[in-house]
Design a protein around this motif. Structure first.
Motif, PDB file in Angstrom:
ATOM      1  N   SER A  23       7.944 -10.134  -5.079  1.00  0.00           N
ATOM      2  CA  SER A  23       6.503 -10.302  -4.855  1.00  0.00           C
ATOM      3  C   SER A  23       6.148  -9.971  -3.406  1.00  0.00           C
ATOM      4  N   SER A  24       7.019 -10.384  -2.481  1.00  0.00           N
ATOM      5  CA  SER A  24       6.810 -10.059  -1.068  1.00  0.00           C
ATOM      6  C   SER A  24       6.917  -8.554  -0.845  1.00  0.00           C
ATOM      7  N   VAL A  25       7.858  -7.912  -1.526  1.00  0.00           N
ATOM      8  CA  VAL A  25       7.993  -6.447  -1.427  1.00  0.00           C
ATOM      9  C   VAL A  25       6.718  -5.771  -1.918  1.00  0.00           C
ATOM     10  N   HIS A  26       6.193  -6.257  -3.020  1.00  0.00           N
ATOM     11  CA  HIS A  26       4.966  -5.672  -3.575  1.00  0.00           C
ATOM     12  C   HIS A  26       3.810  -5.782  -2.579  1.00  0.00           C
ATOM     13  N   THR A  27       3.737  -6.919  -1.907  1.00  0.00           N
ATOM     14  CA  THR A  27       2.689  -7.104  -0.897  1.00  0.00           C
ATOM     15  C   THR A  27       2.855  -6.119   0.254  1.00  0.00           C
ATOM     16  N   ARG A  28       4.084  -5.919   0.702  1.00  0.00           N
ATOM     17  CA  ARG A  28       4.345  -4.974   1.803  1.00  0.00           C
ATOM     18  C   ARG A  28       4.004  -3.546   1.390  1.00  0.00           C
ATOM     19  N   LEU A  29       4.268  -3.203   0.141  1.00  0.00           N
ATOM     20  CA  LEU A  29       3.930  -1.854  -0.340  1.00  0.00           C
ATOM     21  C   LEU A  29       2.418  -1.650  -0.347  1.00  0.00           C
ATOM     22  N   GLN A  30       1.683  -2.687  -0.712  1.00  0.00           N
ATOM     23  CA  GLN A  30       0.220  -2.592  -0.670  1.00  0.00           C
ATOM     24  C   GLN A  30      -0.268  -2.387   0.756  1.00  0.00           C
ATOM     25  N   GLN A  31       0.384  -3.057   1.708  1.00  0.00           N
ATOM     26  CA  GLN A  31       0.008  -2.893   3.110  1.00  0.00           C
ATOM     27  C   GLN A  31       0.306  -1.475   3.610  1.00  0.00           C
ATOM     28  N   CYS A  32       1.327  -0.851   3.029  1.00  0.00           N
ATOM     29  CA  CYS A  32       1.715   0.492   3.469  1.00  0.00           C
ATOM     30  C   CYS A  32       0.660   1.552   3.153  1.00  0.00           C
ATOM     31  N   VAL A  33      -0.114   1.335   2.096  1.00  0.00           N
ATOM     32  CA  VAL A  33      -1.122   2.342   1.722  1.00  0.00           C
ATOM     33  C   VAL A  33      -2.446   2.100   2.437  1.00  0.00           C
ATOM     34  N   ASN A  34      -2.456   1.142   3.347  1.00  0.00           N
ATOM     35  CA  ASN A  34      -3.647   0.894   4.158  1.00  0.00           C
ATOM     36  C   ASN A  34      -3.838   2.061   5.119  1.00  0.00           C
ATOM     37  N   GLY A  35      -4.991   2.690   5.047  1.00  0.00           N
ATOM     38  CA  GLY A  35      -5.242   3.890   5.858  1.00  0.00           C
ATOM     39  C   GLY A  35      -5.216   3.653   7.348  1.00  0.00           C
ATOM     40  N   SER A  36      -5.285   2.405   7.803  1.00  0.00           N
ATOM     41  CA  SER A  36      -5.306   2.117   9.240  1.00  0.00           C
ATOM     42  C   SER A  36      -3.905   2.025   9.851  1.00  0.00           C
ATOM     43  N   ASN A  37      -2.855   2.152   9.008  1.00  0.00           N
ATOM     44  CA  ASN A  37      -1.482   2.040   9.523  1.00  0.00           C
ATOM     45  C   ASN A  37      -1.107   3.276  10.344  1.00  0.00           C
ATOM     46  N   ASP A  38      -0.545   3.033  11.526  1.00  0.00           N
ATOM     47  CA  ASP A  38       0.027   4.134  12.288  1.00  0.00           C
ATOM     48  C   ASP A  38       1.529   4.176  12.019  1.00  0.00           C
ATOM     49  N   GLU A  39       2.232   5.125  12.628  1.00  0.00           N
ATOM     50  CA  GLU A  39       3.664   5.279  12.378  1.00  0.00           C
ATOM     51  C   GLU A  39       4.445   4.031  12.772  1.00  0.00           C
ATOM     52  N   SER A  40       4.013   3.366  13.846  1.00  0.00           N
ATOM     53  CA  SER A  40       4.703   2.152  14.290  1.00  0.00           C
ATOM     54  C   SER A  40       4.588   1.043  13.246  1.00  0.00           C
TER      55      SER A  40
END
Length: 405
Positions: free
Chosen positions: A88-105
């Motif tokens: 479930s925690s992995v799923h949450t992190r994957l959702q955060q990854c598709v956030n357009g505001s994420n930079d490479e860091s």
């Protein structure tokens, strides 16, 4: 009949001896609580006692086995529950990854966190019980369920067997599940393989809609042709999706509102170079696959962390991985449900065993044990009889037949 003084003494002593024996017999019964000590005293009673003792011992063993089974299932349920939380925690992190505001860091940090969660999942899959056995390795419990190869690939070493425990005369409860079934044979998201001269890119965008299409038209035993759908372009910016028999599934127009020409149909998206061509796109419904989550998470962490992978490809890979995780969550949860059902069954059987054991104990007591009140009464009666015998003997001891001459 001749009566002598010696005969009086002899009869009195015999009476005292018999009374004393009765006192000893009743005292033994009172102190031991048993009606008999040997088969010679009561053959049928002893036979019944032995039969009941065997049944009581068997139910005691069943109760102990049920306790062991419950402990084993509790360990497995706890491990699977922790895995479910981790995924479930992995799923949450994957959702955060598709956030357009994420930079490479930010993506690298999320990738590292997913890798850590994978490592935790690896530890949980290799859970050991108090005896040091790997609970998900099946019959091969002395070997770790998963091992990491030198190539960085997670390999399953479990066999497909499970163990059972007899908790009642005709009830055998499964107390372990093989990691081969739970983790290795877990299905992944459905995929397609599209080809066409006008095709630039193909991917599944909405898995819920696509899954309905896949499950309707995919034939497990079918040939490639029987599992291939077709999109026909009419040369005027319109398309038709056909099934393997040429029947229309859906139709629409090519989206040309942006610089990218897209066909969106049944959860799939196709990018084409020329919206006005009259060419075809073949869509092969790929055979469903199984894969363990450790390798899936290793691959997605690498993709997220790879700066050379385009944002579009990353989002596509992450979206598929999210579906893979959702399938695994459902798969693991189904085993948790099975474990709960087995625990309920064991509880019901153990309750019945305790009741049946209590009945056997009572039946044995009725056959072989004396009532404490009756035993005490019989002992007092025998003691009184002995006392009277001694009193009579004392009286006779003071007399002689010469007293009557």
């Amino acid at each position: 009949m001749r009566i002598s003084t010696t005969m009086q003494y002899t009869n009195s002593l015999s009476y005292i001896k018999n009374s004393n024996s009765k006192v000893d017999e009743q005292a033994t019964r009172y102190n031991s609580g048993l009606k008999f000590q040997s088969a010679g005293e009561d053959p049928s009673g002893m036979a019944s006692k032995v039969k009941y003792e065997g049944a009581i011992a068997a139910y005691k063993q069943y109760i102990e086995a049920g306790g062991i089974a419950n402990n084993s299932l509790s360990e497995e349920e706890t491990a699977l529950s922790s895995m479910w939380d981790t995924l479930s925690s992995v799923h949450t992190r994957l959702q955060q990854c598709v956030n357009g505001s994420n930079d490479e860091s930010s993506l690298k940090a999320l990738s590292a966190e997913i890798a850590q969660l994978r490592d935790h999942l690896f530890d949980l899959m290799n859970t050991q019980n108090t005896e040091g056995e790997y609970i998900f390795s099946g019959a091969n419990s002395s070997v770790a369920t998963y091992t990491l190869t030198s190539e960085g690939h997670y390999k399953c070493q479990a066999d497909g067997s499970s163990r059972g425990v007899v908790v009642a005369p005709s009830v055998n409860v499964q107390v372990s599940d093989s990691g081969l079934d739970i983790f290795e044979n877990c299905k992944t998201a459905y995929t397609i393989n599209a080809t066409g001269t006008n095709l630039e890119r193909a991917e599944v965008k909405t898995y819920g809609t696509f899954n309905e299409l896949f499950e309707t038209y995919y034939k497990p035993a079918g040939s490639v042709a029987e599992n291939t759908l077709t999109i026909n372009l009419d040369g005027n910016g319109k398309f038709t999706l056909l099934d393997p028999n040429g029947n229309t599934i859906d139709s629409g127009e090519v989206d040309t509102s942006t610089s990218i020409n897209k066909i969106t149909v049944k959860g799939m998206e196709f990018t084409i170079s020329n919206p006005n061509s009259n060419e075809s796109i073949s869509i092969q419904l790929e055979k469903p696959t199984t894969k363990n989550m450790l390798n899936i998470l290793t691959e997605i962490a690498s993709v997220i962390n790879d700066e050379s992978v385009s944002n579009v490809d990353k989002i596509a890979a992450i979206t598929k991985c999210q579906v893979d995780v959702e399938i695994a969550l459902s798969h693991y949860d189904s085993y948790r449900g099975q474990i709960g059902a087995r625990q309920n069954a064991i509880t019901n059987v153990l309750n019945a065993n305790e009741s049946l054991s209590a009945i056997k104990v009572e039946s044995k007591a009725n056959v072989s044990e004396v009532d404490a009140f009756d035993a005490a009464s019989e002992l007092i009666r025998a003691q009184n009889q002995l006392t009277v015998s001694r009193q009579i003997y004392s009286m006779l001891n003071k007399q002689s037949l010469f007293d009557f001459i």
